[in-house]
Design an enzyme around this catalytic site. Structure first.
Site, PDB file in Angstrom:
ATOM      1  N   HIS A 176      41.796  66.888  30.158  1.00 36.95           N
ATOM      2  CA  HIS A 176      42.043  66.784  28.711  1.00 36.95           C
ATOM      3  C   HIS A 176      41.432  65.513  28.124  1.00 36.95           C
ATOM      4  O   HIS A 176      41.839  65.072  27.051  1.00 36.95           O
ATOM      5  CB  HIS A 176      43.548  66.855  28.424  1.00 36.95           C
ATOM      6  CG  HIS A 176      44.117  68.222  28.670  1.00 36.95           C
ATOM      7  ND1 HIS A 176      45.452  68.448  28.953  1.00 36.95           N
ATOM      8  CD2 HIS A 176      43.536  69.452  28.696  1.00 36.95           C
ATOM      9  CE1 HIS A 176      45.655  69.749  29.133  1.00 36.95           C
ATOM     10  NE2 HIS A 176      44.512  70.371  28.992  1.00 36.95           N
ATOM     11  N   CYS A 227      29.862  57.205  13.495  1.00 34.25           N
ATOM     12  CA  CYS A 227      28.653  56.823  14.247  1.00 34.25           C
ATOM     13  C   CYS A 227      28.775  57.136  15.737  1.00 34.25           C
ATOM     14  O   CYS A 227      27.836  56.897  16.490  1.00 34.25           O
ATOM     15  CB  CYS A 227      28.340  55.340  14.054  1.00 34.25           C
ATOM     16  SG  CYS A 227      29.471  54.235  14.934  1.00 34.25           S
ATOM     17  N   GLU A 277      61.945  70.696  38.771  1.00 34.01           N
ATOM     18  CA  GLU A 277      62.430  71.973  38.219  1.00 34.01           C
ATOM     19  C   GLU A 277      61.490  73.092  38.648  1.00 34.01           C
ATOM     20  O   GLU A 277      60.292  72.875  38.750  1.00 34.01           O
ATOM     21  CB  GLU A 277      62.364  71.956  36.679  1.00 34.01           C
ATOM     22  CG  GLU A 277      62.953  70.749  35.995  1.00 34.01           C
ATOM     23  CD  GLU A 277      64.441  70.889  35.826  1.00 34.01           C
ATOM     24  OE1 GLU A 277      64.926  72.029  35.929  1.00 34.01           O
ATOM     25  OE2 GLU A 277      65.094  69.862  35.598  1.00 34.01           O
ATOM     26  N   CYS A 306      36.031  51.596  13.056  1.00 33.07           N
ATOM     27  CA  CYS A 306      34.859  51.062  13.750  1.00 33.07           C
ATOM     28  C   CYS A 306      34.223  50.000  12.848  1.00 33.07           C
ATOM     29  O   CYS A 306      34.502  49.959  11.643  1.00 33.07           O
ATOM     30  CB  CYS A 306      33.917  52.245  13.953  1.00 33.07           C
ATOM     31  SG  CYS A 306      32.305  51.886  14.591  1.00 33.07           S
TER      32      CYS A 306
END
Ligand code: OAD
Length: 258
Positions: free
Chosen positions: A127, A138, A223, A156
């Protein structure tokens, strides 16, 4: 009815038998392996998605519509937690398995970088990664640790908004990660499935690919999950941080001079 050998031995000993003979094991990990590092999971008790609706804050459309809210509600807190998180014995156990020549690759759904910090050398970040941010304008990359949260959303130097290099819902799995994960899953002899609820596709298909190719599936989770009855050959019920050290101890007993 007489019990056969595998039903008589303790599950951890059975898993150690299998893993000590494995040559190309692969691990598939999820948020559960990092719970003992203080990072909350997404689902279940204390899960992030119990408190916030992922479709409202973790979908790419939500981010593009209102980046400030997604930074404030989700990304800022993630940065605070991940900035200080450290690997736990679950991550360390996978490093030990690699050093013993048993484990080849870790496929992780996690974006926390803890497998690499622990020392795993071949980690597929299914992921993406939270370690870096990209500028929406950019495309410049900036390390997340260097991002200044004084301004939200952070920007940025070109003025563009920053986004983490992990995927939001509604985005594609990075192609290289998907293809390599399918390849290593099809080629492994054992798959260790650790700390995933088995609910998010396509990551959740990897154990089925491995099983169809003849691999033995060991699942570690406190579980039962949808994998437990459908694909796991050997479920080990418990937290990764306590099961992995026991498993490694049992494996080392079976290996010469380790
Ligand atoms: P989940 O939060 O869905 O599931 C965490 C699993 O870890 C559950 O099955 C828990 O029972 C288990 N668990 C809890 N504590 C544990 C422990 N100490 N040791 C081992 N297991 C433990 O996390 P994932 O399955 O990783 O996607 O979720 C998959 C994806 O859903 C995530 O990558 C994320 C999320 O939305 C994106 O961000 C794209």
């Amino acid at each position: 009815m007489a019990l056969n050998h595998t039903t008589m031995i303790e599950p951890i000993e059975h898993a150690a038998d299998i893993l000590s003979k494995a040559k190309s094991a692969v691990a598939l990990t999820g948020a559960g392996i990092s719970v003992e590092s203080g990072i909350p999971p997404f689902r279940g008790k204390g899960g992030l998605w119990e408190k916030i609706d992922p479709m409202k804050v973790a979908h790419i459309d939500a981010f593009l519509d209102d980046p400030a809210t997604v930074w404030n509600v989700l990304i800022k807190d993630m940065k605070t937690v991940l900035d200080t998180a450290r690997p736990n014995p679950g991550h360390a156990g996978l490093v030990d398995l690699e050093r013993l020549g048993i484990l080849k690759t870790v496929i992780t759904q996690n974006v926390d970088g803890l497998h690499q910090m622990a020392g795993s050398s071949d980690v597929i970040e299914f992921h993406g990664s939270f370690a870096w941010q990209s500028c929406l304008d950019c495309n410049r990359s900036i390390e997340t640790s260097q991002v200044d949260l004084a301004q939200i959303p952070p920007r940025c130097s070109c003025g563009g908004i920053l986004r983490p290099d992990c995927i939001f819902f509604g985005e594609m799995i990075p192609r290289d990660a998907l293809v390599r994960s399918q390849q290593v899953s099809a080629a492994c002899d054992v798959m260790l499935v650790i700390g995933t609820s088995a609910t998010v596709q396509p990551a959740a298909t990897m154990p089925f690919i491995a099983k169809d190719s003849g691999a033995f599936i060991i699942e570690i989770n406190p579980e039962p999950t949808p994998f437990t009855s459908r694909v796991s050959d050997l479920p080990l019920l418990g937290g990764a941080g306590s099961i992995m050290p026991r498993l490694l101890k049992a494996i080392r007993r079976r290996l010469p001079s380790t």
